[in-house]
Design a protein around this motif. Structure first.
Motif, PDB file in Angstrom:
ATOM      1  N   PRO A 234      14.154   0.116 -66.494  1.00  0.00           N
ATOM      2  CA  PRO A 234      14.277   1.566 -66.738  1.00  0.00           C
ATOM      3  C   PRO A 234      12.958   2.238 -67.093  1.00  0.00           C
ATOM      4  O   PRO A 234      12.683   3.356 -66.636  1.00  0.00           O
ATOM      5  CB  PRO A 234      15.276   1.653 -67.895  1.00  0.00           C
ATOM      6  N   GLU A 235      12.122   1.584 -67.884  1.00  0.00           N
ATOM      7  CA  GLU A 235      10.841   2.192 -68.267  1.00  0.00           C
ATOM      8  C   GLU A 235       9.919   2.313 -67.055  1.00  0.00           C
ATOM      9  O   GLU A 235       9.214   3.312 -66.898  1.00  0.00           O
ATOM     10  CB  GLU A 235      10.179   1.376 -69.373  1.00  0.00           C
ATOM     11  N   VAL A 236       9.941   1.300 -66.190  1.00  0.00           N
ATOM     12  CA  VAL A 236       9.115   1.351 -64.981  1.00  0.00           C
ATOM     13  C   VAL A 236       9.609   2.455 -64.065  1.00  0.00           C
ATOM     14  O   VAL A 236       8.818   3.222 -63.501  1.00  0.00           O
ATOM     15  CB  VAL A 236       9.142  -0.015 -64.254  1.00  0.00           C
ATOM     16  N   ARG A 237      10.929   2.567 -63.919  1.00  0.00           N
ATOM     17  CA  ARG A 237      11.493   3.614 -63.055  1.00  0.00           C
ATOM     18  C   ARG A 237      11.112   5.005 -63.553  1.00  0.00           C
ATOM     19  O   ARG A 237      10.703   5.869 -62.765  1.00  0.00           O
ATOM     20  CB  ARG A 237      13.013   3.475 -62.996  1.00  0.00           C
ATOM     21  N   GLU A 238      11.224   5.225 -64.851  1.00  0.00           N
ATOM     22  CA  GLU A 238      10.877   6.536 -65.399  1.00  0.00           C
ATOM     23  C   GLU A 238       9.398   6.845 -65.196  1.00  0.00           C
ATOM     24  O   GLU A 238       9.022   7.983 -64.884  1.00  0.00           O
ATOM     25  CB  GLU A 238      11.246   6.597 -66.885  1.00  0.00           C
ATOM     26  N   MET A 243       5.308   9.859 -62.127  1.00  0.00           N
ATOM     27  CA  MET A 243       4.050   9.826 -61.391  1.00  0.00           C
ATOM     28  C   MET A 243       4.202  10.310 -59.951  1.00  0.00           C
ATOM     29  O   MET A 243       3.357  11.049 -59.432  1.00  0.00           O
ATOM     30  CB  MET A 243       3.494   8.395 -61.386  1.00  0.00           C
ATOM     31  N   HIS A 244       5.297   9.901 -59.282  1.00  0.00           N
ATOM     32  CA  HIS A 244       5.410  10.113 -57.842  1.00  0.00           C
ATOM     33  C   HIS A 244       6.614  10.946 -57.410  1.00  0.00           C
ATOM     34  O   HIS A 244       6.693  11.337 -56.244  1.00  0.00           O
ATOM     35  CB  HIS A 244       5.475   8.762 -57.126  1.00  0.00           C
ATOM     36  N   GLY A 245       7.563  11.188 -58.309  1.00  0.00           N
ATOM     37  CA  GLY A 245       8.764  11.904 -57.933  1.00  0.00           C
ATOM     38  C   GLY A 245       9.746  10.989 -57.208  1.00  0.00           C
ATOM     39  O   GLY A 245       9.414   9.859 -56.837  1.00  0.00           O
ATOM     40  N   PRO A 246      10.972  11.465 -56.964  1.00  0.00           N
ATOM     41  CA  PRO A 246      12.005  10.614 -56.361  1.00  0.00           C
ATOM     42  C   PRO A 246      11.668  10.141 -54.950  1.00  0.00           C
ATOM     43  O   PRO A 246      12.129   9.082 -54.530  1.00  0.00           O
ATOM     44  CB  PRO A 246      13.256  11.510 -56.368  1.00  0.00           C
TER      45      PRO A 246
END
Length: 325
Positions: A234-238, A243-246
């Protein structure tokens, strides 16, 4: 022991185990018993061969050359791994403390390996088993509406190749030639967009439920859960979203109509795989032969120096989804 007398020992909660006898000539054993072993694979979908005494990558390459119909060259890899010998690769890089959820290898590729050969050259101290899941059981276990939807619509994989997570586009496609990548993608129903910073974004729609060519059963053949954004820490995904958006996530999955796959559905898919998983602790020299169209595989957390390599063989064409592009 003759090929006609090969038999496996079934155990509840474990894959079928075949005792090959004293090790020493794995390639010769495979030459003598390869036809019978392939028959067992058709019957069971997975067979663990114990006693071959596999010690080196060359041993594994010799077995693969005699058991498969030809080595498989990986394309579109999610994580970069090393080609160790003809058709033999290192295991997918994955933190030892984290489980890898079950998935079919390269289920998003139109030319997919039908057979996987996992060889344990060094067993871990603890854990590290390879869970195996008959996904005909997963297809029967999941809610019928979900299975019918994926069978009808397929699923969509989007990827954004960069330096954050996974293979670069050069590693994934085996070339630094953009034109060659474009040709490959056109031939394999993959949409491409090159970004100003030299990155690549791709989108492909694939079948998610197949009829197995031998058993005739419906199998849950996709990586909807494994390549979901919710499979990331979860922390990496956030961090990546910030940084890059969806649109810049390394990978994400959707239903075939383009709508998102909710986290609850991803959890439901993983739970169904967990309910039907079987596993056997690795021993040095083991060979695990897997029907990749029928069985998904994962990896348990482990301690120690685990050395498992994989050979992929018997490439088989999976039809493109009609109207995928």
């Amino acid at each position: 022991m003759t090929g006609s007398l090969l038999g496996v020992r079934p155990h509840p909660g474990r894959p079928p185990v075949l005792d090959a006898g004293p090790g020493g000539d794995a390639a010769g054993w495979t030459e003598r018993h390869g036809d019978a072993l392939r028959d067992l694979l058709d019957d069971h979908g997975v067979v663990l061969v114990r006693g071959l005494g596999l010690r080196t990558v060359a041993d594994v390459a010799g077995v693969a050359a005699r058991l498969g119909t030809g080595s498989y060259v990986e394309r579109e890899a999610i994580a970069a791994r090393t080609l160790l010998s003809d058709g033999v690769y290192s295991a997918t890089p994955w933190p030892a403390r984290q489980p890898m959820c079950a998935h079919h290898e390269l289920s998003y590729v139109l030319d997919t390996p039908a057979t996987l050969l996992f060889a344990c050259l060094r067993a871990p101290e603890t854990g590290g088993a390879t869970p195996l899941v008959d996904t005909s059981r997963v297809a029967a276990d999941l809610p019928p509406a979900l299975v019918d939807r994926v069978e009808r619509e397929g699923w969509i994989l989007t990827r954004s190749y960069g330096d954050d997570i996974g293979a670069s586009w050069e590693q994934a496609f085996g070339t630094a030639d953009r034109d060659a990548v474009e040709r490959y993608c056109r031939a394999n129903a993959i949409d491409t967009v090159w970004t100003p910073d030299g990155g690549l974004r791709t989108r492909q729609r694939r079948h998610g439920v197949l009829m197995h060519p031998v058993t005739g059963q419906r199998v849950w053949f996709n990586q909807i859960a494994f390549l979901s954004e919710f499979a990331m820490d979860p922390e990496v995904r956030e961090f990546l979203l910030e940084m890059h958006g969806p649109d810049g996530l390394p990978f994400s999955t959707r239903f075939g109509d383009g709508s998102p796959v909710p986290e609850a559905v991803v959890d439901e898919i993983n739970a169904a795989h967990d309910r039907h998983a079987v596993r056997e602790p690795w021993q040095d020299g083991d060979l695990l032969v897997v029907d990749n169209l029928r069985f998904a595989h994962g990896r348990d957390p482990y301690t120690g120096d685990r050395h498992v390599v994989v050979a992929m063989t018997d490439g088989v064409a999976v039809p493109a989804f009609e109207g995928a592009r």
